[in-house]
Design an enzyme around this catalytic site. Structure first.
Site, short mmCIF file in Angstrom:
data_model
loop_
_atom_site.label_atom_id
_atom_site.label_comp_id
_atom_site.label_asym_id
_atom_site.label_seq_id
_atom_site.Cartn_x
_atom_site.Cartn_y
_atom_site.Cartn_z
N GLY A 1 7.43 3.82 11.25
CA GLY A 1 6.94 2.85 12.23
C GLY A 1 8.01 1.90 12.72
O GLY A 1 7.86 1.28 13.78
N SER B 1 -5.51 2.18 6.69
CA SER B 1 -6.90 2.67 6.69
C SER B 1 -7.38 3.12 8.06
O SER B 1 -8.38 3.82 8.19
CB SER B 1 -7.82 1.55 6.21
OG SER B 1 -7.80 0.49 7.16
N ILE C 1 -5.88 -2.33 2.68
CA ILE C 1 -6.50 -2.72 3.95
C ILE C 1 -6.47 -4.25 3.95
O ILE C 1 -6.81 -4.88 2.94
CB ILE C 1 -7.95 -2.17 4.10
CG1 ILE C 1 -8.57 -2.62 5.42
CG2 ILE C 1 -8.85 -2.54 2.93
CD1 ILE C 1 -9.93 -1.94 5.73
N SER C 2 -6.02 -4.84 5.03
CA SER C 2 -5.90 -6.30 5.08
C SER C 2 -7.28 -6.96 5.03
O SER C 2 -8.29 -6.30 5.30
CB SER C 2 -5.19 -6.73 6.37
OG SER C 2 -3.93 -6.15 6.45
N ASP D 1 1.66 5.70 10.43
CA ASP D 1 1.87 5.38 9.03
C ASP D 1 2.88 6.37 8.46
O ASP D 1 2.97 7.50 8.94
CB ASP D 1 0.57 5.39 8.21
CG ASP D 1 0.67 4.44 7.02
OD1 ASP D 1 0.15 3.30 7.10
OD2 ASP D 1 1.34 4.83 6.03
N1 SAH Z 1 -3.49 -2.58 9.02
C1 SAH Z 1 -3.54 -1.73 7.85
C2 SAH Z 1 -2.51 -2.21 6.84
C3 SAH Z 1 -2.23 -1.23 5.77
S1 SAH Z 1 -1.03 -1.81 4.57
C4 SAH Z 1 -4.95 -1.84 7.26
O1 SAH Z 1 -5.51 -2.93 7.28
O2 SAH Z 1 -5.49 -0.84 6.76
C5 SAH Z 1 0.48 -1.48 5.38
C6 SAH Z 1 0.71 -0.04 5.77
O3 SAH Z 1 2.04 0.08 6.25
C7 SAH Z 1 0.57 0.95 4.61
O4 SAH Z 1 -0.42 1.87 4.94
C8 SAH Z 1 1.96 1.60 4.52
O5 SAH Z 1 1.88 2.96 4.17
C9 SAH Z 1 2.51 1.36 5.92
N2 SAH Z 1 3.96 1.38 6.04
C10 SAH Z 1 4.89 0.75 5.25
N3 SAH Z 1 6.14 1.00 5.70
C11 SAH Z 1 6.00 1.79 6.81
C12 SAH Z 1 6.94 2.38 7.71
N4 SAH Z 1 8.25 2.23 7.58
N5 SAH Z 1 6.45 3.12 8.73
C13 SAH Z 1 5.10 3.29 8.88
N6 SAH Z 1 4.18 2.78 8.05
C14 SAH Z 1 4.62 2.02 7.03
#
Ligand code: SAH
Length: 233
Positions: A151, A95, A61-62, A115
């Protein structure tokens, strides 16, 4: 200045970010006050630290100040008095924290989180429910949906999007996401492998795209599921 913003409660965390100038908009402060970070982190004792935290499956989580930066940057595309607010896409929703903040910033919008790992999607849906958010598309077209998918491809069937937030660093700017930006629309995306920067991608009413580099960051990569996490490790 980020570490100075840690608090003992969610309200204190937000107040400190406001006092330290990390949040300048009252709308962003209000939306973040409505989302209790403890519902989105596995280790509750660090819930109100202004730092990233592991959430499992190679994801984090950022830090709260990064979430605040993203919201403040995207806010002009989410006008409070818009009669028909546009859809919002949160790529790498992890998250579910930011997906929830977007919901509070623009309750009439449809918010789509994507995700690529199903356990993270399941976890985020639990987090959202715990935080009091009704998941699913409502009869008026608003609501919060999180699904498992790549994504980088966006979600064409739910677009175009007034706002696209990307929570993981792409090696290069994914063209599909630029295509799915509305006219007007704005994307906030970390780009780069070893050295990463946040880019602000704007599409104007005529469809013209402009790109602006904002600041250096460190995010987990936007990648393939097996490169991020292997069940057998
Ligand atoms: N904004 C989120 C960031 C989570 S970390 C937070 O603060 O909770 C980045 C996320 O990107 C991870 O959960 C990872 O599983 C996802 N991720 C990485 N590559 C991805 C892709 N190709 N498609 C979808 N999600 C992806």
């Amino acid at each position: 200045m980020a570490w100075m913003s840690s608090g003992r409660t969610n309200a204190e965390l937000i107040d400190k970010m406001v006092n330290n100038g990390l949040i300048t908009s009252t709308r962003v402060a209000e939306a973040m006050r409505n989302v209790d970070r403890k519902n989105y982190v596995p280790d509750k004792s660090y819930a109100y630290e202004d730092s990233p935290q592991r959430i499992g499956y190679g994801a984090t989580i950022s830090a709260p100040h990064m979430h605040a930066h993203a919201c403040e940057n995207l806010l002009p595309l989410l006008p409070a008095d818009s009669p028909k607010p546009g859809a919002i896409l949160d790529v790498g929703s992890g998250s579910g924290y930011l997906t929830a903040v977007f919901h509070h910033l623009s309750p009439q919008s449809l918010i789509i989180g994507i995700d690529h790992l199903q356990p993270l999607v399941d976890q985020s849906l639990t987090n959202l429910k715990q935080d009091g958010i009704k998941v699913g598309k409502q009869s008026d077209g608003s609501g919060v949906i999180i699904f498992c998918g790549d994504g980088r491809k966006g979600s064409k069937e739910n677009g175009p999007f007034s706002v696209i937030h990307v929570g993981a660093a792409a090696p290069t700017l994914p063209e599909a996401l630029v295509e799915q930006l509305d006219k007007p629309g704005r994307m906030f995306i970390p780009v780069g492998e070893f050295s990463q920067d946040i880019w602000q991608i704007d599409k104007d009413v005529n469809g013209e795209v402009t790109k602006k580099k904002l600041f250096g960051v460190r995010y987990v990569p936007l990648t393939d599921p097996h490169k991020q996490w292997r069940e057998d490790l």
